[in-house]
Design an enzyme around this catalytic site. Structure first.
Site, PDB file in Angstrom:
ATOM      1  N   CYS A   1      20.676 -45.796  17.463  1.00 43.65           N
ATOM      2  CA  CYS A   1      21.415 -46.767  18.290  1.00 43.65           C
ATOM      3  C   CYS A   1      22.801 -46.248  18.648  1.00 43.65           C
ATOM      4  O   CYS A   1      23.708 -47.031  18.926  1.00 43.65           O
ATOM      5  CB  CYS A   1      21.563 -48.083  17.543  1.00 43.65           C
ATOM      6  SG  CYS A   1      20.027 -48.938  17.334  1.00 43.65           S
TER       7      CYS A   1
ATOM      8  N   TYR B   1       9.239 -34.712   5.544  1.00 44.30           N
ATOM      9  CA  TYR B   1      10.269 -35.253   6.428  1.00 44.30           C
ATOM     10  C   TYR B   1      11.507 -35.636   5.592  1.00 44.30           C
ATOM     11  O   TYR B   1      11.383 -36.364   4.588  1.00 44.30           O
ATOM     12  CB  TYR B   1       9.737 -36.465   7.204  1.00 44.30           C
ATOM     13  CG  TYR B   1      10.841 -37.128   7.984  1.00 44.30           C
ATOM     14  CD1 TYR B   1      11.405 -36.483   9.082  1.00 44.30           C
ATOM     15  CD2 TYR B   1      11.365 -38.355   7.590  1.00 44.30           C
ATOM     16  CE1 TYR B   1      12.460 -37.057   9.771  1.00 44.30           C
ATOM     17  CE2 TYR B   1      12.422 -38.937   8.282  1.00 44.30           C
ATOM     18  CZ  TYR B   1      12.968 -38.282   9.371  1.00 44.30           C
ATOM     19  OH  TYR B   1      14.020 -38.846  10.032  1.00 44.30           O
TER      20      TYR B   1
HETATM   21  C1  SPV Z   1      17.931 -42.690   9.822  1.00 43.52           C
HETATM   22  O1  SPV Z   1      16.778 -42.829  10.251  1.00 43.52           O
HETATM   23  O2  SPV Z   1      18.693 -43.641   9.638  1.00 43.52           O
HETATM   24  C2  SPV Z   1      18.425 -41.342   9.514  1.00 43.52           C
HETATM   25  C3  SPV Z   1      17.440 -40.293   9.360  1.00 43.52           C
HETATM   26  O3  SPV Z   1      19.585 -41.159   9.302  1.00 43.52           O
HETATM   27  S1  SPV Z   1      16.596 -40.468   7.905  1.00 43.52           S
HETATM   28  O4  SPV Z   1      16.954 -39.342   7.048  1.00 43.52           O
HETATM   29  O5  SPV Z   1      15.191 -40.407   8.239  1.00 43.52           O
HETATM   30  O6  SPV Z   1      16.920 -41.712   7.257  1.00 43.52           O
END
Ligand code: SPV
Ligand code: MN
Length: 620
Positions: free
Chosen positions: A271, A219
């Site tokens: 959000c 992920y």
């Molecule tokens: C977040 O969750 O704030 C994102 C995706 O921008 S991540 O790459 O999972 O952090």
């Protein structure tokens, strides 16, 4: 064996030449160390050339980490069913006795490094190791931080090409270059090419060596080094050097007389951060991470990235026409954790009719499929995403790569809040904004991180997940950030999620366009505001005009009062919650409690005079 010999063995001639062309012992040592530990079959060194980018793109498809879709350049990628979000529990800071990190998830450095070394041993056997030279922020700018990413995932390497600027040439020209380091391996993968050993998923952050290790996960939030892994390192670097590394978008808001003012905005995941900077009529410079520095008495910002890894849920032609267009036009796009059927991607809220079967993050999927716990597997994950370059969007701002950054005139903080904050308001001043808005940010949880959905979570500056230093010191830095400035940016709060008594959202998703225009008027001193106990609120006449001009909508006085009434009990409860939270930390600046108490007294006094829910018009 000489360290470099292992690279001679594992690199082909061109890759070896690219590496030796850097003429940098530090880099050679670093890469050979992990080539020896991880033991890949081969090592590919990526320069800034389009051929090298193409090589990685092709590899991702050849290896089955991505699959092509009907539209040219579009691919899908699936992370494992248990690897759909950032893993907060297994993301740890490596600490020593000399540098404890109160309240943050950490592990003894020696112990952590040993654990990682065992996990990394021979982990890339049978695979290729990709080495990328990249830059956080525009290249050759005073904001630039350089980085080397090692990964055995062609998907991760491909995502980094979409999301970050290449910097092989800078490394070549800068023998003493300082850089962040990332070592990632997906670990063993299953038949869908998803990481299998999730119980051994680890993300360990070592600031002593500006290095992050990420294993047994794919992920992007856990693996793409330059995204949230680098934000954790950058927050510490910013602390040492006197600037701010923030979880913020950067956007331009336009005025009626052709003015263009830049705002940054921090919102916890899910959000409305991306949808705010993507609104019709304005320009996006970045949607996730910004660096803010002071220059000539003003604050400037850059986008650390050049692409978006955005939530795809609810992206549809009506609500997000610009993203929709980019996602339906030829060009590089990775759709992750959606449903794929006959070369077409589907996701929740896409306004298409959903097929009853296809392929998704659980493998072959058909309606009603259940997971190992007997829960129904949705066709597309709530945290499914798209990865796209910003310059493939029509509304990409012209200053994206400006090495000077853009002048920041307003900073917006927003959370998912069903019952407390009004839709838009302005702080009295920087300190008031930092304390009662930014440091008081809370959000009702969603699917972007692992855990329960729907709880109210405190999230200082929307940066809590990435905070790599004591919270009190972080706030202190913020408070002091503007001390030598001629004019500080104005701090605003927003809330798109206010409910009525029946649990329905009271504002439409397009209303944020009006709130932005109001903030734009405010930073240009073109609108008056009402001084209330919580901050400055918009005047009805200004909003009425904006609703009409921007959305062609009539905004009634009844709606205005419903949207902007101050909900005293909820605001007082919030102040108490925030104070309790800060009492739990050491070294929180006293002024945090003082300002919260002043606000409390003001709200109590108003409640005594006007009642629990107060129309803003009472304060005129
Ligand atoms: C977040 O969750 O704030 C994102 C995706 O921008 S991540 O790459 O999972 O952090
Ligand atoms: Mn984010």
């Amino acid at each position: 064996m000489e360290k470099v010999d292992i690279l001679k063995q594992k690199c082909n001639k061109t890759s070896f030449e690219k590496l030796s062309g850097l003429n940098n012992r530090k880099i050679l040592d670093f890469i050979s160390k992990y080539a020896a530990i991880c033991n890949p079959d081969s090592v590919f060194i990526r320069s800034d050339s389009t051929e090298d980018a193409e090589y990685i793109r092709k590899k991702a498809v050849e290896l089955g980490e991505e699959n092509t879709l009907k539209i040219a350049g579009h691919t899908t990628h699936f992370d494992g069913i248990h690897d759909q979000a950032r893993d907060k529990e297994k993301t740890k800071f490596l600490i020593t006795k000399e540098m404890p990190l109160e309240g943050l998830n950490s592990i003894d450095r020696e112990e952590g490094l040993e654990e990682i070394e065992v996990l990394l041993k021979d982990i890339m056997k049978g695979r290729e190791m990709y080495v990328l030279f990249l830059c956080l922020g525009p290249v050759d700018s005073e904001f630039s931080i350089y980085a080397v990413q090692i990964t055995d995932s062609a998907y991760v390497a491909h995502s980094e090409d979409i999301l970050y600027r290449g910097a092989y040439q800078v490394f070549k020209n800068t023998p003493n270059i300082d850089f962040f380091r990332y070592i990632h391996s997906a670990g063993e993968v299953d038949e869908n090419k998803a990481s299998k050993d999730i119980d051994k998923r680890r993300v360990y952050v070592d600031f002593l060596e500006d290095t992050v290790y990420s294993v047994n996960t794919q992920y992007a939030g856990n693996t793409v080094g330059l995204k949230k892994l680098s934000l954790r390192l950058a927050i510490r670097k910013a602390d040492r050097e006197g600037w701010l590394a923030e979880h913020m978008f950067v956007m331009a808001v336009h005025g009626e007389e052709g003015e263009k003012n830049y705002f940054t905005g921090a919102y916890p995941s899910s959000c409305g951060k991306t949808s705010t900077c993507m609104v019709k009529g304005e320009k996006i410079l970045g949607d996730d991470i910004a660096y803010l520095k002071k220059k000539d008495g003003k604050v400037y910002a850059v986008n650390v990235e050049r692409g978006i890894f955005g939530i795809i849920r609810d992206v549809n032609p009506g609500d997000d026409p610009l993203i929709w267009k980019a996602l339906n036009t030829e060009g590089e796009v990775i759709f992750s954790n959606i449903l794929s059927k006959d070369g077409v991607p589907y996701w929740k809220g896409d306004n298409k009719s959903t097929p009853q079967d296809g392929v998704n993050f659980s493998g072959p999927w058909s309606a009603g499929k259940i997971d190992e716990f007997g829960n129904e597997i949705p066709f597309s994950h709530a945290n499914a995403r798209y990865t796209v370059r910003l310059n493939s969007l029509e509304n990409c701002d012209s200053e994206l790569d400006n090495p000077k950054g853009v002048l920041v005139e307003g900073i917006i903080y927003g959370g998912r809040d069903s019952n407390t904050w009004v839709p838009v308001f302005e702080s009295f001043n920087w300190v008031h904004g930092v304390i009662t808005i930014a440091s008081s940010l809370e959000s009702e949880t969603t699917a972007a991180t692992i855990g329960k959905v729907g709880e109210r979570k405190f999230n200082v500056m929307a940066n809590l997940d990435f905070l790599s230093m004591p919270i009190g010191r972080y706030i202190e830095n913020y408070l002091g950030f503007i001390k030598d400035l001629k004019k500080a940016p104005t701090i605003f709060g927003v809330n798109y999620f206010l409910h009525d008594n029946h649990g329905e959202y009271i504002s439409s998703i397009h209303d944020k366009r009006v709130w932005l225009k109001w903030m734009q008027l405010r930073v240009n001193d073109k609108a008056d505001a009402i001084k209330t106990p919580v901050g400055y609120l918009p005047k009805y006449q200004d909003l009425k005009k904006l609703f009409n001009n921007v959305l062609g909508k009539d905004f009634s006085e009844i709606e205005y009062v419903q949207f902007f009434s101050i909900r005293c009990s909820q605001n007082l409860e919030k102040i108490q919650r925030i104070k309790n939270i800060y009492h739990g930390f050491k070294d929180v600046p006293e002024v945090v409690f003082e300002i919260l108490d002043v606000q409390k007294v003001k709200i109590e006094k108003a409640a005594g005079e006007f009642g629990d829910i107060i129309s803003p018009e009472e304060f005129i």
